[in-house]
Motif scaffolding. Structure first.
Motif, mmCIF file in Angstrom:
data_model
loop_
_atom_site.group_PDB
_atom_site.id
_atom_site.type_symbol
_atom_site.label_atom_id
_atom_site.label_comp_id
_atom_site.label_asym_id
_atom_site.label_seq_id
_atom_site.Cartn_x
_atom_site.Cartn_y
_atom_site.Cartn_z
ATOM 1 N N ARG A 116 0.844 -1.203 0.000
ATOM 2 C CA ARG A 116 0.000 0.000 0.000
ATOM 3 C C ARG A 116 0.875 1.247 0.000
ATOM 4 N NH1 ARG A 116 -5.415 -1.160 2.186
ATOM 5 N NH2 ARG A 116 -5.555 -3.378 2.719
ATOM 6 N N GLU A 117 0.621 2.144 -0.957
ATOM 7 C CA GLU A 117 1.305 3.428 -1.030
ATOM 8 C C GLU A 117 0.253 4.531 -1.124
ATOM 9 O OE1 GLU A 117 4.193 3.429 -4.152
ATOM 10 O OE2 GLU A 117 5.576 2.119 -3.046
ATOM 11 N N PRO A 118 0.627 5.788 -0.869
ATOM 12 C CA PRO A 118 -0.373 6.867 -0.846
ATOM 13 C C PRO A 118 -1.201 6.975 -2.120
ATOM 14 C CG PRO A 118 1.694 7.634 0.083
ATOM 15 C CD PRO A 118 1.968 6.270 -0.486
ATOM 16 N N HIS A 119 -0.574 6.743 -3.275
ATOM 17 C CA HIS A 119 -1.284 6.975 -4.531
ATOM 18 C C HIS A 119 -1.528 5.701 -5.336
ATOM 19 C CE1 HIS A 119 -0.800 11.212 -3.713
ATOM 20 N NE2 HIS A 119 0.516 11.062 -3.620
ATOM 21 N N ALA A 120 -1.209 4.560 -4.770
ATOM 22 C CA ALA A 120 -1.417 3.305 -5.500
ATOM 23 C C ALA A 120 -1.399 2.128 -4.534
ATOM 24 C CB ALA A 120 -0.355 3.118 -6.570
ATOM 25 N N ALA A 121 -2.096 1.094 -4.937
ATOM 26 C CA ALA A 121 -2.011 -0.197 -4.259
ATOM 27 C C ALA A 121 -1.294 -1.122 -5.231
ATOM 28 C CB ALA A 121 -3.404 -0.718 -3.931
ATOM 29 N N ILE A 122 -0.197 -1.709 -4.800
ATOM 30 C CA ILE A 122 0.665 -2.455 -5.715
ATOM 31 C C ILE A 122 0.562 -3.945 -5.425
ATOM 32 C CG2 ILE A 122 3.006 -2.721 -6.602
ATOM 33 C CD1 ILE A 122 3.573 0.106 -5.498
ATOM 34 N N PHE A 123 0.056 -4.695 -6.393
ATOM 35 C CA PHE A 123 -0.021 -6.154 -6.310
ATOM 36 C C PHE A 123 1.216 -6.714 -6.989
ATOM 37 C CE2 PHE A 123 -0.984 -10.131 -8.530
ATOM 38 C CZ PHE A 123 -1.450 -10.923 -7.489
ATOM 39 N N THR A 124 2.013 -7.489 -6.249
ATOM 40 C CA THR A 124 3.240 -8.044 -6.828
ATOM 41 C C THR A 124 3.125 -9.554 -6.989
ATOM 42 O OG1 THR A 124 4.405 -8.494 -4.736
ATOM 43 C CG2 THR A 124 4.535 -6.246 -5.618
ATOM 44 N N PRO A 197 -5.857 3.172 -5.056
ATOM 45 C CA PRO A 197 -6.014 2.757 -3.656
ATOM 46 C C PRO A 197 -7.453 2.466 -3.257
ATOM 47 C CG PRO A 197 -4.525 4.628 -3.820
ATOM 48 C CD PRO A 197 -5.132 4.440 -5.175
ATOM 49 N N HIS A 198 -8.407 3.252 -3.777
ATOM 50 C CA HIS A 198 -9.804 3.069 -3.371
ATOM 51 C C HIS A 198 -10.380 1.731 -3.832
ATOM 52 C CE1 HIS A 198 -11.347 3.735 -7.477
ATOM 53 N NE2 HIS A 198 -10.447 4.698 -7.575
ATOM 54 N N SER A 199 -9.761 1.109 -4.831
ATOM 55 C CA SER A 199 -10.293 -0.162 -5.340
ATOM 56 C C SER A 199 -10.180 -1.275 -4.305
ATOM 57 C CB SER A 199 -9.558 -0.568 -6.617
ATOM 58 O OG SER A 199 -8.185 -0.820 -6.355
ATOM 59 N N LEU A 200 -9.257 -1.151 -3.360
ATOM 60 C CA LEU A 200 -9.075 -2.204 -2.361
ATOM 61 C C LEU A 200 -10.287 -2.362 -1.468
ATOM 62 C CD1 LEU A 200 -5.393 -1.559 -1.197
ATOM 63 C CD2 LEU A 200 -6.206 -3.216 -2.886
ATOM 64 N N ASN A 201 -11.025 -1.279 -1.255
ATOM 65 C CA ASN A 201 -12.165 -1.319 -0.341
ATOM 66 C C ASN A 201 -13.461 -1.728 -1.016
ATOM 67 O OD1 ASN A 201 -10.509 -0.365 1.776
ATOM 68 N ND2 ASN A 201 -10.764 1.747 1.040
ATOM 69 N N GLN A 202 -13.414 -1.972 -2.324
ATOM 70 C CA GLN A 202 -14.650 -2.327 -3.028
ATOM 71 C C GLN A 202 -15.145 -3.694 -2.599
ATOM 72 O OE1 GLN A 202 -15.051 -1.113 -7.052
ATOM 73 N NE2 GLN A 202 -16.173 -2.950 -7.672
ATOM 74 N N SER A 203 -16.430 -3.771 -2.289
ATOM 75 C CA SER A 203 -17.034 -5.042 -1.895
ATOM 76 C C SER A 203 -17.199 -5.936 -3.109
ATOM 77 C CB SER A 203 -18.398 -4.794 -1.245
ATOM 78 O OG SER A 203 -18.270 -3.992 -0.086
ATOM 79 N N ILE A 204 -17.105 -7.224 -2.889
ATOM 80 C CA ILE A 204 -17.265 -8.194 -3.973
ATOM 81 C C ILE A 204 -18.722 -8.628 -4.027
ATOM 82 C CG2 ILE A 204 -16.575 -10.463 -4.831
ATOM 83 C CD1 ILE A 204 -13.841 -9.976 -3.563
ATOM 84 N N ARG A 205 -19.346 -8.372 -5.144
ATOM 85 C CA ARG A 205 -20.776 -8.649 -5.289
ATOM 86 C C ARG A 205 -21.051 -10.146 -5.340
ATOM 87 N NH1 ARG A 205 -22.403 -4.285 -10.055
ATOM 88 N NH2 ARG A 205 -21.833 -2.380 -8.900
ATOM 89 N N GLY A 206 -22.158 -10.537 -4.752
ATOM 90 C CA GLY A 206 -22.603 -11.929 -4.831
ATOM 91 C C GLY A 206 -21.761 -12.887 -4.020
ATOM 92 N N ARG A 207 -21.005 -12.385 -3.048
ATOM 93 C CA ARG A 207 -20.135 -13.260 -2.260
ATOM 94 C C ARG A 207 -20.968 -14.190 -1.391
ATOM 95 N NH1 ARG A 207 -19.152 -11.587 3.179
ATOM 96 N NH2 ARG A 207 -17.222 -12.797 3.092
#
Length: 340
Positions: A116-124, A197-207
């Motif tokens: 997690r960084e201020p302006h991006a979430a980095i998936f490695t 960064p905001h995409s990390l908090n998105q709920s997954i539909r139909g879980r």
């Protein structure tokens, strides 16, 4: 490093090879792979053999984007029960955490991490086998499958901020644009997909919380000792890049108490200190071939003083860091064989 991966890694390979005019059975047998094991979750195959099948298919069939094409055919179906975690986690961040914890059940050499960084979430994504042939194809396949997961969670129109790859470009740029739809940078420090960064908090539909619990319970019961040392090695190697490769940091990244991690490693016949020393030795060997300054190598290996690296280098290779660098760079008069 455990050279294993489940047969799911070759899911749909036969169809893709056949469609390109190749003989999938002959290709797999030439690398010691039973064609019947391709796509079989319950079968473990040598990781290096799977990489050879995919890499040779790319070369022999003149299809440099073979890994990415295979990723589109496989999607997250290739992840077996780990795909259930992706579909049913509470949020995108929770799904990434679940993949990072459980991926070693499918492919012990592979590991993922969320930074997690201020302006991006980095998936490695990294494949931690030493000197693996066709690593580039395996990485592009892995990140292609990750893109399928992100589009499942964030919508088909999702586009990352950018993608970075450690290797040089091996396929036409059009293939990368089709797969990722964003700027691509090559020969970078890590293989990564950068998300808002905001995409990390998105709920997954139909879980389905019950399905998630079943998948996690199932994975928790799968040979927990299979890859703990390999997972620690991969995590240590990645954390060294940011100078945080100590027992506490690695244990935290694996959601374990440091004493628990040490006990698990002892049960596997090793220790964190031994793994860290082994990782540093291999990194020193590779970095010495680049010709960068000795002080930089020492820093990248996590040593606060160059003298500490010098002592370690003499213990590993029986020579000073400068001698090792000269030998690795092929300076006349230097030996080229790696000491055992």
């Amino acid at each position: 490093m455990t050279d294993l991966i489940r047969g799911l890694a070759l899911l749909n390979v036969a169809e893709l090879v056949s469609g390109l005019g190749g003989d999938p059975d002959a290709l797999m047998r030439s690398h010691g792979v039973d064609p019947g094991a391709a796509g079989d979750y319950d079968t473990f195959l040598p990781y290096s053999s799977v990489a050879a099948v995919i890499g040779d298919a790319a070369q022999e069939l003149d299809c440099p984007d073979f890994g990415m094409r295979l990723a589109r055919r496989q999607g997250i179906q290739m992840l077996g029960p780990v795909a259930v975690i992706i579909r049913n986690a509470e949020t995108v961040a929770a799904a990434i955490d679940g993949v990072s914890r459980c991926l070693h059940h499918l492919a012990p050499p592979d590991s993922t991490e969320l930074i997690r960084e201020p302006h991006a979430a980095i998936f490695t994504f990294s494949t931690n086998l030493r000197r693996l042939a066709h690593r580039d194809q395996m990485v592009e396949k892995g990140l292609g499958i990750a893109m399928d997961a992100f589009r499942l969670m964030l919508g088909e129109s999702f586009v990352p901020l950018r993608v970075e790859l450690q290797h040089r470009r091996i396929a036409p740029m059009a293939s990368y644009r089709e797969m990722f739809g964003c700027p691509i940078e090559f020969e970078r420090e890590v293989n990564s997909i950068h998300l808002p960064p905001h995409s990390l908090n998105q709920s997954i539909r139909g879980r389905d919380a019950a399905a998630l619990a079943l998948a996690e319970n199932y994975l928790a019961g799968l040979r927990p000792d299979l890859a703990v040392a390999d997972h620690v090695r991969g995590m240590t190697q990645r954390l060294l890049v940011v100078n945080h490769a100590d027992l506490v940091a690695v244990a935290r990244a694996m959601s374990l108490h440091p004493r628990v991690l040490q006990r698990k490693l002892a049960e596997s016949g090793t220790s964190f200190e031994e793994i860290l020393d082994d990782v540093r030795r291999d990194m020193a060997w590779d970095l010495s071939a680049t010709g960068i300054q000795i002080s930089q190598i020492a820093t990248m290996l996590g040593y606060s003083e160059t003298s500490s690296y010098t002592r370690a280098c003499r213990r590993w290779y029986g020579e000073s860091p400068r001698q090792l660098r000269a030998r690795r760079r092929g300076v006349p008069g230097s030996a080229h064989a790696r000491p055992s």
